[in-house]
Write a protein that holds these residues in place. Structure first.
Motif, short mmCIF file in Angstrom:
data_model
loop_
_atom_site.label_atom_id
_atom_site.label_comp_id
_atom_site.label_asym_id
_atom_site.label_seq_id
_atom_site.Cartn_x
_atom_site.Cartn_y
_atom_site.Cartn_z
N THR A 113 -8.66 -15.57 4.86
CA THR A 113 -9.71 -14.62 4.60
C THR A 113 -9.14 -13.38 5.31
N ALA A 114 -8.82 -12.27 4.59
CA ALA A 114 -8.24 -11.00 5.27
C ALA A 114 -9.38 -10.19 6.01
N THR A 115 -9.39 -9.95 7.15
CA THR A 115 -10.57 -9.23 7.77
C THR A 115 -10.08 -8.18 8.54
N HIS A 116 -10.90 -7.04 8.84
CA HIS A 116 -10.26 -5.96 9.85
C HIS A 116 -9.65 -6.55 11.12
N ALA A 117 -10.10 -7.68 11.55
CA ALA A 117 -9.57 -8.30 12.66
C ALA A 117 -8.24 -8.96 12.72
N PRO A 152 -2.79 -14.14 -4.76
CA PRO A 152 -4.09 -13.37 -4.34
C PRO A 152 -5.37 -14.24 -4.57
N GLY A 153 -6.23 -14.09 -3.61
CA GLY A 153 -7.67 -14.72 -3.95
C GLY A 153 -8.44 -13.88 -4.60
N ASP A 154 -10.08 -14.34 -4.28
CA ASP A 154 -10.80 -13.68 -5.03
C ASP A 154 -10.90 -12.07 -4.92
N SER A 155 -11.34 -11.33 -5.77
CA SER A 155 -11.71 -9.98 -5.45
C SER A 155 -10.27 -9.19 -5.03
N PHE A 156 -9.12 -9.47 -5.58
CA PHE A 156 -7.92 -8.69 -5.27
C PHE A 156 -7.59 -7.93 -6.46
N GLY A 157 -7.43 -6.32 -6.16
CA GLY A 157 -6.99 -5.71 -7.28
C GLY A 157 -7.95 -4.39 -7.31
N TYR A 158 -7.68 -3.77 -8.40
CA TYR A 158 -7.09 -4.29 -9.82
C TYR A 158 -6.47 -2.95 -10.45
N TYR A 159 -5.30 -3.64 -11.30
CA TYR A 159 -4.91 -2.55 -12.38
C TYR A 159 -4.02 -1.36 -11.47
N THR A 160 -3.18 -1.92 -10.33
CA THR A 160 -2.30 -1.02 -10.09
C THR A 160 -1.09 -1.95 -9.86
N GLY A 161 0.03 -1.43 -9.20
CA GLY A 161 1.13 -1.92 -8.84
C GLY A 161 0.90 -3.03 -7.87
N LEU A 162 0.03 -2.88 -7.11
CA LEU A 162 -0.30 -3.88 -6.01
C LEU A 162 -0.99 -5.10 -6.53
N ASP A 163 -1.35 -4.94 -7.76
CA ASP A 163 -2.12 -6.37 -8.08
C ASP A 163 -1.12 -7.34 -9.04
N THR A 164 -0.69 -8.39 -8.22
CA THR A 164 0.24 -9.20 -8.62
C THR A 164 -0.06 -10.50 -9.39
N ARG A 165 -1.59 -10.39 -9.87
CA ARG A 165 -2.12 -11.42 -10.92
C ARG A 165 -1.56 -11.58 -12.26
N GLU A 166 -1.11 -12.89 -12.44
CA GLU A 166 -0.58 -13.07 -13.52
C GLU A 166 -1.48 -14.52 -14.36
N LEU A 181 0.04 -4.47 2.22
CA LEU A 181 0.66 -5.39 3.04
C LEU A 181 0.99 -6.71 2.35
N PHE A 182 -0.11 -7.39 1.22
CA PHE A 182 0.19 -8.48 0.57
C PHE A 182 1.29 -8.33 -0.35
N ARG A 183 1.59 -6.88 -0.90
CA ARG A 183 2.65 -6.74 -1.77
C ARG A 183 4.09 -6.88 -0.97
N ARG A 188 2.53 -22.58 0.04
CA ARG A 188 1.61 -22.10 -0.96
C ARG A 188 0.55 -21.23 0.25
N TRP A 189 0.29 -20.01 -0.09
CA TRP A 189 -0.47 -19.20 1.09
C TRP A 189 -1.36 -18.36 0.09
N GLN A 190 -2.66 -18.71 0.16
CA GLN A 190 -3.76 -17.58 -0.75
C GLN A 190 -4.32 -16.62 0.49
N ILE A 191 -4.42 -15.66 0.14
CA ILE A 191 -5.06 -14.35 0.90
C ILE A 191 -6.10 -13.73 0.03
N GLN A 192 -7.32 -13.86 0.61
CA GLN A 192 -8.44 -12.89 -0.02
C GLN A 192 -9.22 -12.18 0.93
#
Length: 342
Positions: free
Chosen positions: A154-158, A223-237, A209-211, A177-181
């Motif tokens: 879980t990605a946080t400010h910390a 990418p986990g939940d709430s990642f994106g949306y609709y730019t070149g950073l969004d790698t969801r397929e 950073l993810f990209r 396999r590594w999932q980050i959200q």
């Protein structure tokens, strides 16, 4: 029962218990104590028998800490008899040698273990000194018996700036396999906002950073939940097409209530399995209205004028609700943040 909806809950998240052996600062469900009147073993086993008729393809055990429920092997075994794969999401504290062997013997289809940064940060977020070191040993044990393993962060400010270093640790161990959200502003995380929550700028930094990591990674970085949306950073397929809650997935709480997603707060339930079976709840004409009956008119202020609004449907329902108190209004959106920045 007459309904125009024809989908099925292919993926079920099952909160086996809300009991937990940690007190994590970012826990969206404020886990710790079990719920009152959690499902009995008999009720849980009977519930398993309802899944095949609904074409369920996968059941994910979560919590709380699912391994604290003593009958979890019995429930997993029953699902295996029905031909349904089981995955388990755990904080890892209970992953000793005996438990790992039991997971392997039961043919568990996947184990997700939460690691939220380097040692000092992870142990601070999880409230348990020495936990990070213990988890690395558990990962070695899981890999040794070839259990399908996903590390979930879980990605946080910390911990955001620790992600590259964590990537090198995981790949060095053989994790594939590594999932980050991003953290959700729900549950206990609300009381640690300054420490945990991502500002729009930090969220955009997270996406970049993810990209960067994904582009050079030799493992699957997901990418986990709430990642994106609709730019070149969004790698969801395939690309994001709206929240799946109530369309092809749902959650079951440990006391038998049904939600579109277990990340949603308890007041957003669709029915009680002690009163109605899952088929009845799933096919109620007014069930899961926020996804099944979505129209662009439901979009909130963050999304109303977006050219992707009809496709995106306002992003992740849980993030939208946690951040704004409404659906279809997820402010954590790369496209929106970039547009606002000019």
């Amino acid at each position: 029962m007459s309904t125009n909806f024809e989908g099925f809950p292919l993926i079920i998240g099952w909160e086996l218990t809300l009991a937990c052996n940690l007190n994590c600062r970012h826990c969206g469900s404020s886990a710790g104590m079990p719920r009152q009147r959690e499902l009995t073993t008999a009720e849980a086993l009977a519930l398993c028998g309802q899944f095949p008729d609904l074409l369920v393809q996968e059941v994910n055990f979560t919590g709380g800490e699912p391994l604290l429920r003593e009958d979890w092997p019995d429930i997993a075994r029953r699902l295996a008899q029905l031909g349904l794969p089981v995955k388990i999401l755990t904080n890892g504290l209970a992953l000793d040698g005996d438990t790992i062997r039991r997971l392997a013997d039961l043919g568990i289809a996947g184990v997700g273990v939460s690691i939220d940064g380097l040692a000092t940060t992870h142990d601070r977020i999880r409230g348990r000194p020495g936990l990070h070191k213990r988890l690395l040993r558990a990962l070695e044990g899981l890999l040794a018996v070839d259990l399908p393993l996903t590390v979930i962060t879980t990605a946080t400010h910390a911990n955001l700036d620790e992600l590259p270093a964590l990537y090198h640790i995981l790949t060095g161990m053989g994790v594939t396999r590594w999932q980050i959200q991003p953290v959700f502003p729900l549950g206990r995380s609300r009381s640690a906002a300054e420490f945990l929550h991502l500002s729009p700028e930090r969220y955009l930094h997270f996406g970049r950073l993810f990209r960067m990591i994904r582009d050079v990674a030799e493992i699957d970085v997901l990418p986990g939940d709430s990642f994106g949306y609709y730019t070149g950073l969004d790698t969801r397929e395939p690309p994001w097409r709206g929240c799946p809650a109530g369309l092809y997935s749902c959650g079951i709480t440990s006391d038998g209530r049904v939600k579109g997603c277990l990340s949603l707060p308890d007041e957003l339930t669709e029915g009680d399995l002690r009163r109605h079976d899952l088929w009845e709840i799933w096919f109620q004409p007014d069930a899961f209205a926020y996804t099944r009956h979505f129209t662009p008119a439901a979009l909130g202020d963050h999304c109303r004028d977006c050219e992707y609004g009809e496709q995106c449907q306002g992003g992740c329902s849980a993030m939208s609700w946690g951040a704004t108190g409404s659906f279809h209004n997820d402010p954590y959106c790369f496209h929106r943040i970039m547009a606002d920045a000019g």
